[in-house]
Design an enzyme around this catalytic site. Structure first.
Site, PDB file in Angstrom:
ATOM      1  N   CYS A  90      63.625  39.981  48.532  1.00  0.00           N
ATOM      2  CA  CYS A  90      64.926  40.012  49.191  1.00  0.00           C
ATOM      3  C   CYS A  90      65.963  39.146  48.467  1.00  0.00           C
ATOM      4  O   CYS A  90      66.307  38.054  48.919  1.00  0.00           O
ATOM      5  CB  CYS A  90      64.848  39.607  50.649  1.00  0.00           C
ATOM      6  SG  CYS A  90      66.377  40.078  51.500  1.00  0.00           S
TER       7      CYS A  90
ATOM      8  N   CYS B  27      69.222  46.012  51.528  1.00  0.00           N
ATOM      9  CA  CYS B  27      69.398  44.585  51.778  1.00  0.00           C
ATOM     10  C   CYS B  27      70.525  44.408  52.789  1.00  0.00           C
ATOM     11  O   CYS B  27      71.695  44.551  52.423  1.00  0.00           O
ATOM     12  CB  CYS B  27      69.723  43.892  50.453  1.00  0.00           C
ATOM     13  SG  CYS B  27      69.765  42.119  50.615  1.00  0.00           S
TER      14      CYS B  27
HETATM   15  P1  FAD Z   1      53.808  40.737  52.292  1.00  0.00           P
HETATM   16  O1  FAD Z   1      54.362  41.357  53.522  1.00  0.00           O
HETATM   17  O2  FAD Z   1      54.289  39.365  51.934  1.00  0.00           O
HETATM   18  O3  FAD Z   1      52.219  40.744  52.425  1.00  0.00           O
HETATM   19  C1  FAD Z   1      51.340  40.268  51.454  1.00  0.00           C
HETATM   20  C2  FAD Z   1      50.028  39.922  52.150  1.00  0.00           C
HETATM   21  O4  FAD Z   1      49.013  39.669  51.183  1.00  0.00           O
HETATM   22  C3  FAD Z   1      50.131  38.677  53.014  1.00  0.00           C
HETATM   23  O5  FAD Z   1      49.722  38.958  54.330  1.00  0.00           O
HETATM   24  C4  FAD Z   1      49.187  37.687  52.339  1.00  0.00           C
HETATM   25  O6  FAD Z   1      48.530  36.823  53.253  1.00  0.00           O
HETATM   26  C5  FAD Z   1      48.220  38.616  51.648  1.00  0.00           C
HETATM   27  N1  FAD Z   1      47.545  38.013  50.496  1.00  0.00           N
HETATM   28  C6  FAD Z   1      48.078  37.266  49.510  1.00  0.00           C
HETATM   29  N2  FAD Z   1      47.131  36.897  48.636  1.00  0.00           N
HETATM   30  C7  FAD Z   1      45.967  37.434  49.078  1.00  0.00           C
HETATM   31  C8  FAD Z   1      44.630  37.435  48.585  1.00  0.00           C
HETATM   32  N3  FAD Z   1      44.295  36.794  47.458  1.00  0.00           N
HETATM   33  N4  FAD Z   1      43.698  38.113  49.281  1.00  0.00           N
HETATM   34  C9  FAD Z   1      44.011  38.800  50.412  1.00  0.00           C
HETATM   35  N5  FAD Z   1      45.260  38.827  50.923  1.00  0.00           N
HETATM   36  C10 FAD Z   1      46.226  38.152  50.260  1.00  0.00           C
HETATM   37  N6  FAD Z   1      63.095  42.780  53.439  1.00  0.00           N
HETATM   38  C11 FAD Z   1      63.964  43.696  53.958  1.00  0.00           C
HETATM   39  O7  FAD Z   1      63.706  44.897  53.878  1.00  0.00           O
HETATM   40  N7  FAD Z   1      65.119  43.346  54.571  1.00  0.00           N
HETATM   41  C12 FAD Z   1      65.458  42.039  54.721  1.00  0.00           C
HETATM   42  O8  FAD Z   1      66.496  41.724  55.302  1.00  0.00           O
HETATM   43  C13 FAD Z   1      64.564  41.033  54.202  1.00  0.00           C
HETATM   44  N8  FAD Z   1      64.858  39.732  54.330  1.00  0.00           N
HETATM   45  C14 FAD Z   1      63.947  38.792  53.934  1.00  0.00           C
HETATM   46  C15 FAD Z   1      64.245  37.447  54.131  1.00  0.00           C
HETATM   47  C16 FAD Z   1      63.333  36.467  53.804  1.00  0.00           C
HETATM   48  C17 FAD Z   1      63.677  35.027  54.054  1.00  0.00           C
HETATM   49  C18 FAD Z   1      62.072  36.843  53.264  1.00  0.00           C
HETATM   50  C19 FAD Z   1      61.046  35.781  52.942  1.00  0.00           C
HETATM   51  C20 FAD Z   1      61.782  38.164  53.016  1.00  0.00           C
HETATM   52  C21 FAD Z   1      62.713  39.148  53.330  1.00  0.00           C
HETATM   53  N9  FAD Z   1      62.466  40.509  53.095  1.00  0.00           N
HETATM   54  C22 FAD Z   1      63.366  41.458  53.562  1.00  0.00           C
HETATM   55  C23 FAD Z   1      61.357  40.908  52.195  1.00  0.00           C
HETATM   56  C24 FAD Z   1      60.140  41.480  52.882  1.00  0.00           C
HETATM   57  O9  FAD Z   1      59.659  40.612  53.883  1.00  0.00           O
HETATM   58  C25 FAD Z   1      59.053  41.716  51.825  1.00  0.00           C
HETATM   59  O10 FAD Z   1      59.607  42.422  50.741  1.00  0.00           O
HETATM   60  C26 FAD Z   1      57.881  42.504  52.387  1.00  0.00           C
HETATM   61  O11 FAD Z   1      57.248  41.768  53.395  1.00  0.00           O
HETATM   62  C27 FAD Z   1      56.898  42.869  51.271  1.00  0.00           C
HETATM   63  O12 FAD Z   1      55.721  43.409  51.784  1.00  0.00           O
HETATM   64  P2  FAD Z   1      54.340  43.216  50.975  1.00  0.00           P
HETATM   65  O13 FAD Z   1      53.312  43.924  51.755  1.00  0.00           O
HETATM   66  O14 FAD Z   1      54.548  43.551  49.555  1.00  0.00           O
HETATM   67  O15 FAD Z   1      54.086  41.640  51.020  1.00  0.00           O
END
Ligand code: FAD
Ligand code: UQ1
Length: 450
Positions: free
Chosen positions: A201, A379
């Site tokens: 983000c 965003c």
């Molecule tokens: P995540 O949801 O982060 O999940 C990754 C998972 O992998 C976690 O649960 C973690 O525990 C797990 N993991 C890590 N390492 C290991 C391991 N070795 N073994 C097993 N599990 C593991 N997005 C939007 O669309 N709109 C917004 O307005 C927005 N605002 C945001 C604001 C902030 C402050 C933040 C921090 C994020 C924001 N986002 C926004 C971004 C969004 O939250 C992420 O892009 C999204 O969660 C990505 O999903 P993901 O599954 O790739 O990662």
């Protein structure tokens, strides 16, 4: 029938298959022929790494494809967070408690939750290793491990967060400190940073600046605040349409933006931040702060950096249209841990989930993937306590807007969507595998013309 099947059964058959470097289909055959032990499985047709936004969403979709008992998620955390709301938590507009739910409640029913951390990937043998010493094999692997926060790459952090006046919306343990720092602000510099790495983000580091400015105005402190955005980048936003609007807001609200400035040290006891000038190597500047919001450097999760599925930079190496791995055809990726050249957001994950679902279903039928991801990401640029510019764009950084009005304007309706509608959509539709992004809505609202 294989002679092996007469002597080995259940989970042991799986382990043996992995050991013999048998492919997953043969391994599956072994298990079927010998009578599977369903209680302690170490083979799944679909194995999902990470139970965040992408992992849970894909597990829900895969459950519909192959049945819950054939899907597992490896995830160590007890709580699942809706991170996008942390921007509003840091500004005091939402409670942190509203952003999290027990992981057990978001894992699709019947899908196995393997409560462990992945410590190694072996895609040549179709298996992974976990920190509790288990080896789990799979037919199809979906990698959704997110992006790693590297606070420790800044000298003085994370221990500096023990001091007041400093916060970070990017972590569950520091987001409430941002709100505390805002409330404690009296007079001086309020500094907001953007690191010298890819981040998730990319709008969030500046959203909290606009909210801080609005909060200072509301509480009569604005004239005493010098608001500074120190960014490692050379531009305020990657899409011209929205960058132009943001520049105008920055001018009107008297905010200072310094480009190519990278935070390298925090002296929290003295309330000082140290920045390096990326254009002039070796040149540093020390600025004292009354409030500091840190966006940490980020990188691919350590377990991926050295794994065979990673590209040279450590990200899962995917075909950017199908989301299939470039080298391992039974490996797929989604979200922040991938090298898809778009902005890392939950909105992007939603759009990717629909494409990846189709890709995997065709691969399962030995057909070629057809559906193509266009890089859609979004965003919601929060510019005040009741205003949002809803940026939506594609791989080419071209606007790809859902609504039939100009989304380059600050709007109350878009704020309400971000603050109140999106969380409902996330928990009830996306995580259950029923939200693949707004493409269908865009077509409908634009009468099929885009
Ligand atoms: P995540 O949801 O982060 O999940 C990754 C998972 O992998 C976690 O649960 C973690 O525990 C797990 N993991 C890590 N390492 C290991 C391991 N070795 N073994 C097993 N599990 C593991 N997005 C939007 O669309 N709109 C917004 O307005 C927005 N605002 C945001 C604001 C902030 C402050 C933040 C921090 C994020 C924001 N986002 C926004 C971004 C969004 O939250 C992420 O892009 C999204 O969660 C990505 O999903 P993901 O599954 O790739 O990662
Ligand atoms: C979206 O799909 C999504 O994922 C659930 C978000 O994540 C929180 C968003 O912020 C946005 C804006 C979208 C896009 C949805 C619409 C209706 C434009």
């Amino acid at each position: 029938m294989s002679p092996l099947a007469t002597v080995i059964s259940g989970p042991r058959a799986r382990l043996f298959a992995c050991f013999l470097r048998l492919g997953a289909p043969q391994a599956k055959l072994l298990q079927l022929h010998t009578g599977a032990n369903l209680t302690a499985k170490n083979y799944y047709e679909v194995l999902v790494l990470g139970g965040g936004s992408g992992g849970v969403t894909m597990a829900a979709r895969m459950k519909r494809r192959v049945g819950a008992e054939n899907v597992a998620i490896v995830e160590p955390s007890e709580r699942h967070f809706y991170q996008p709301i942390w921007t509003l938590v840091g500004a005091g507009a939402k409670q942190l408690s509203s952003s999290g739910r027990p992981t057990a409640t978001v894992i699709p029913s019947g899908v196995e939750w393997i409560k462990a951390r992945v410590v190694g990937l072996n895609p040549d043998k179709n298996c992974v290793h976990t920190d509790n010493g288990k080896e789990i094999s799979y037919k199809y692997l979906i990698i959704a491990l997110g992006i790693q926060l590297d606070y420790e790459k800044i000298k003085g952090l994370p221990e500096g967060f023990a001091h007041p006046k400093i916060g970070s919306n990017y972590s569950v343990s520091t987001v409430e400190k941002t709100w505390k720092a805002l409330q404690d602000f009296k007079e001086g510099n309020a500094i907001f940073t953007f690191p010298n790495t890819p981040i998730k983000c990319a709008g969030a580091p500046q959203k909290i600046m606009y909210l801080a400015e609005a909060y200072f105005r509301k509480t009569g402190k604005r004239s005493k605040a010098n608001i500074i955005f120190n960014t490692s980048l050379g531009a305020i936003f990657g899409v011209k349409k929205y960058a132009d609007v943001l520049q105008e807001i920055i001018r009107k609200r008297n905010l200072t933006v310094n480009y190519k400035q990278n935070l390298i040290e925090v002296r929290a006891d003295k309330q000082e931040a140290v920045f390096e000038n990326l254009d002039k190597p070796g040149e540093t500047q020390v600025i004292s702060y009354e409030m500091l919001h840190v966006t940490p450097p980020m990188s691919s999760p350590d377990v991926l950096k050295t794994s065979p599925v990673a590209d040279a930079a450590g990200w899962v190496d995917l075909d950017k249209e199908t989301l299939q791995h470039k080298k391992y055809p039974n490996v797929f990726g989604i979200g922040d841990c991938t090298n898809l050249p778009t902005s890392r957001t939950a909105a992007a994950v939603a759009a990717q989930s629909g494409i990846l679902d189709k890709t995997i279903s065709l691969i399962m039928k030995n057909q070629k993937p057809r559906k193509k991801y266009d890089g859609y990401t979004s965003c919601p640029l929060v510019t005040g306590y009741n205003r949002v510019i809803l940026a939506e764009f594609d791989y080419n950084a071209q606007p790809l807007e859902t609504f039939p009005f100009d989304q380059g304007k600050e709007r109350l309706s878009m704020y309400l969507m971000k603050a109140d509608l999106m969380p409902i959509l996330y928990w009830n539709m996306m995580l259950r595998g029923y939200w693949g992004g707004p493409a269908f809505l865009r077509k409908l609202l634009h009468l099929g013309m885009s």
